[in-house]
Motif scaffolding. Structure first.
Motif, mmCIF file in Angstrom:
data_model
loop_
_atom_site.group_PDB
_atom_site.id
_atom_site.type_symbol
_atom_site.label_atom_id
_atom_site.label_comp_id
_atom_site.label_asym_id
_atom_site.label_seq_id
_atom_site.Cartn_x
_atom_site.Cartn_y
_atom_site.Cartn_z
ATOM 1 N N HIS A 76 -37.633 39.715 -87.678
ATOM 2 C CA HIS A 76 -38.282 40.648 -86.856
ATOM 3 C C HIS A 76 -38.743 42.011 -87.523
ATOM 4 N N VAL A 77 -37.664 42.331 -88.600
ATOM 5 C CA VAL A 77 -37.936 43.528 -89.277
ATOM 6 C C VAL A 77 -39.206 43.284 -90.151
ATOM 7 N N PHE A 78 -39.087 42.159 -90.831
ATOM 8 C CA PHE A 78 -40.093 41.733 -91.787
ATOM 9 C C PHE A 78 -41.359 41.455 -91.264
ATOM 10 N N ILE A 137 -42.855 42.698 -88.409
ATOM 11 C CA ILE A 137 -43.610 44.028 -87.984
ATOM 12 C C ILE A 137 -44.789 44.150 -88.709
ATOM 13 N N ASN A 138 -44.636 44.489 -90.197
ATOM 14 C CA ASN A 138 -45.783 44.999 -90.901
ATOM 15 C C ASN A 138 -46.702 43.870 -91.197
ATOM 16 N N TRP A 182 -46.512 44.816 -84.060
ATOM 17 C CA TRP A 182 -45.243 45.022 -83.393
ATOM 18 C C TRP A 182 -45.237 43.922 -82.021
ATOM 19 N N TYR A 237 -37.125 51.392 -84.338
ATOM 20 C CA TYR A 237 -38.575 51.612 -84.984
ATOM 21 C C TYR A 237 -39.440 52.724 -84.683
ATOM 22 N N PRO A 293 -39.986 50.243 -90.581
ATOM 23 C CA PRO A 293 -38.971 48.912 -90.439
ATOM 24 C C PRO A 293 -37.682 48.940 -91.071
ATOM 25 N N VAL A 327 -34.941 49.713 -88.571
ATOM 26 C CA VAL A 327 -34.650 48.692 -87.788
ATOM 27 C C VAL A 327 -33.506 47.923 -88.782
ATOM 28 N N LEU A 328 -33.709 47.704 -89.852
ATOM 29 C CA LEU A 328 -32.679 46.875 -90.874
ATOM 30 C C LEU A 328 -31.477 47.721 -90.721
#
Lengths: 196, 500
Positions: free
Chosen positions: A127-129, A131-132, A136, B409, B415, B418-419
């Motif tokens: 999910h973190v990677f 998003i960009n 979202w 976030y 991000p 979030v990590l």
């Protein structure tokens, strides 16, 4: 920590599942493993304290500081960490283990399902990677659907559908209405009410 | 009585239709989320902190007040109707309420809990209304060493009493103090424990830590040993006539009042929060029950639901006294409320009642109103809350993770946060697994920097003379009180464990 023989990560939860107690017997090896894990955590606490004590010495103290500078409080905190860590090591070695936290949805009779924990963390990292890359709402859909399936949601496409709807609804409410600038992503960029 | 007129102005604010809707939204969300197992009021407020990024302060504070009380009401529904123990402060209710429900008296248990919460919550809010201005006036006269002493009291009692193990609580507190150190020192501008990472120069955001520990940590922990199988909810009779019979009222009203009288003072002092209050009320009801009734305890005595539930809500109001007048959080929920205030640049403390008088009184007025809304909403809607209880757990925890990720976030739209959330969530998982309470960590992280500030300013005034810290009478009394609070607190914990 070595993963203990994992149970199936996605066993059906809610309505259809088998009663827990007869399905999964607590393993005899669990208490020893637990004790090791607890010892590691206590040692880590003490080690962090040691690090804080050492690193506090290298904080620059400007010449103008009178009396208590920026190092004093870190020394106190480091000392507290070491003291608590050592006390815990002694406690664990003398056999007084911590009480695991209970909860309505926690089954105290099953053994730890490490695979679920790992897969949940992997889903979060994806999910973190994401998003960009995909924006979202879609990253949120991936997170929700992934976590739900890992926790036992079946069929997977229903979880995916719920995730997608949830992601879009949150995007509309928080991004569109409340003005949080959540990136809509390349696919949904053109839709006006999604724009954060 | 200019506080009275200030309170009336608060009511005038809150009765504005828009704010009424926000209050309704708050109590609604609070109850719904309070009903959900695994989510306490602290996590609810942490998860909804993103709202503060886009709401104006008054609306947000009204929403949070609603969530705060709503979560308490919701929690009792869960512990009465669900077959498993719930959040710590309602465990005593679970003993008697659950037994009552199994004996077919679930509706009466729900009703005495809701009405008792209303009675005690209202009485305690009245007490808050009168006490807060008086204490704020006194607090203005306290000096730097006095505040430092108060914070030390809070550290030690929170660390030692907010969990089942003293040493694990202190370890958790120390971890929180360490996280509070990370960043740039406010007095000298030096970087501390930033490991050269630019993101850390501003410090670690408390929101990420709170959401990580409460939401992600909890989801991972539940995931690691999820209760499979059907969700068992005890059926109860419908219709308001079955709520409480004449005899139930007769047996309930005194425990409600006693619960309020026990809960409020216990809430105001840092002695372990609502948990201790509910237990004290339970123990005293059992003692006062008389020979015949005492036999019913453990088998479904209505007094054992009425008293502790009332004490629980009264303690929740009591916690707001040190929070609003001293800026001192004594529970995890109060600590998160401080974060909510801080995100508007408002620092709770003795000056709050002067500088943000309108906001504080709107908050107090919305507590009265929220309580009324809750008792009206709760009983008729109980069928709906039961449906909420049936949400499949995989969707519930996936949703918790999703909102946790959103909250961190949305802090900086980065991000990286979030990590960091994932890392802290893992830490929360291991803490839960090995019985480390997470609440002291959050309190330590929020209070740590404030305490350091007070300590250094005290010693700057005294030019390094350490005795200055203990020579003021207030500080000396505070340090002496630590010993008493610890002794009483640990003794109560022991008894509580023996009784459970």
């Amino acid at each position: 920590m070595a993963p203990e023989a994992p149970t199936q990560p996605g066993e059906p939860t809610a309505e259809a599942g088998p009663p827990p107690s007869d399905a999964l017997e607590p393993a005899a090896a669990e208490p020893t493993r637990r004790k090791w894990g607890e010892l590691v955590l206590a040692l880590a606490t003490a080690a962090l304290g040691g690090y804080v004590l050492v690193a506090a010495g290298s904080i620059t103290v400007p010449g103008s500081t009178n009396t208590l500078g920026p190092r004093a409080f870190p020394y106190l905190v480091g000392g507290l960490l070491v003291a608590a860590g050592v006390a815990l090591v002694v406690l664990v070695l003398s056999g007084r283990a911590g009480e695991e936290e209970g909860g309505e949805d926690v089954d105290p009779t099953v053994r730890t399902d490490w695979l679920t924990v790992v897969l949940l963390v992997v889903t979060l990292v994806v999910h973190v990677f994401a998003i960009n890359v995909v924006g979202w709402p879609l990253a949120a859909a991936v997170l929700f659907a992934g976590a739900a399936v890992v926790l036992g949601a079946r069929p997977w496409w229903r979880a995916a559908l719920v995730g997608l709807v949830l992601g879009l609804v949150v995007q509309v409410i928080f991004g569109g209405l409340l003005g949080l600038s959540l990136p809509a992503g390349p696919l949904l960029e053109g839709v006006p009410f999604l724009r954060g | 009585m200019d506080n009275f007129s200030a309170l009336l102005e608060g009511f005038a604010t809150v009765l504005h239709p828009v704010y009424l809707l926000w209050a309704l939204f708050g109590v609604f969300i609070g109850t719904a989320v309070g009903v959900l197992p695994g989510i306490g009021p602290a996590m609810t407020i942490a998860l909804l902190l993103p709202l503060t990024y886009s709401l104006e302060p008054t609306a947000a504070i009204i929403v949070f007040a609603g969530i705060y009380y709503g979560g308490m009401y919701g929690g009792s529904t869960t512990s009465i109707l669900l077959n498993t123990p719930g959040e710590s402060s309602s465990i005593v209710t679970a003993i008697e309420g659950n037994k009552m429900a199994r004996a077919g008296r679930g509706a009466a248990a729900l009703a005495t809990a809701a009405i008792g919460s209303f009675v005690a919550g209202t009485l305690a809010t009245v007490a808050l209304t009168f006490m807060a201005p008086v204490i704020a006036d006194l607090a203005v006269q306290l000096g730097e060493p006095d505040y430092f002493a108060l914070m030390v009291v809070a550290f030690i009692t929170v660390g030692a009493l907010l969990g089942s193990s003293v040493s694990r609580g202190i370890a958790s507190l120390a971890l929180g103090l360490f996280l509070g150190l990370v960043g740039t020192d406010t007095l000298t501008g030096q970087q501390r424990f930033t490991f050269g990472v630019p993101n850390l120069a501003d410090g670690i955001d408390v929101v990420v830590v709170a959401v990580g520990l409460f939401a992600v940590g909890e989801a991972l922990y539940v995931g690691s040993r999820m209760r499979h199988g059907p969700i068992r909810i005890i059926p109860f009779e419908k219709g308001w006539r079955s709520w409480m019979k004449r005899d139930d009222w007769r047996r309930s009203w005194r425990p409600w009042l006693r619960g309020a009288a026990i809960g409020f003072p216990v809430g105001t002092i840092p002695a372990g929060g609502a948990d201790v209050a509910t237990f004290l009320s339970y123990a005293s009801e059992k003692r006062l029950a008389g020979k015949e009734r005492r036999k019913e305890f453990g088998k479904g005595a209505i007094e054992g639901v009425a008293g502790p539930e009332a004490a629980n809500n009264a303690a929740a109001a009591g916690v707001l006294v040190p929070l609003l007048t001293l800026g001192l959080p004594t529970t995890a929920t109060a600590a998160i409320m401080i974060v909510a205030f801080q995100s508007y640049g408002i620092q709770p403390g003795p000056l709050l009642m002067q500088s943000e008088s309108a906001l504080v009184w709107a908050l107090v007025a919305s507590l009265y109103l929220g309580n009324l809304m809750l008792v009206v909403l709760n009983l008729p809607l109980v069928g709906m809350w039961v449906k909420v209880l049936r949400i499949p757990r995989h969707y519930l925890y996936a949703g918790i993770i999703l909102f946790g990720a959103l909250g961190s976030y949305a802090l900086n739209f980065s991000p990286v946060d979030v990590l960091l959330l994932v890392l802290i969530g893992l830490a929360g998982f291991f803490m839960r697994r090995y019985g480390y309470p997470v609440a002291p960590l959050v309190v330590g992280m929020i209070l740590g920097p404030m305490a350091e500030d007070r300590l250094r300013r005290s010693l700057a005034i005294s030019q390094g003379d350490l005795s200055y810290l203990v020579t003021s009478p207030f500080a000396a009394i505070a340090y002496a009180a630590i010993v008493v609070l610890l002794a009483v607190g640990i003794w109560l914990k022991r008894r509580e464990r023996a009784a459970a």
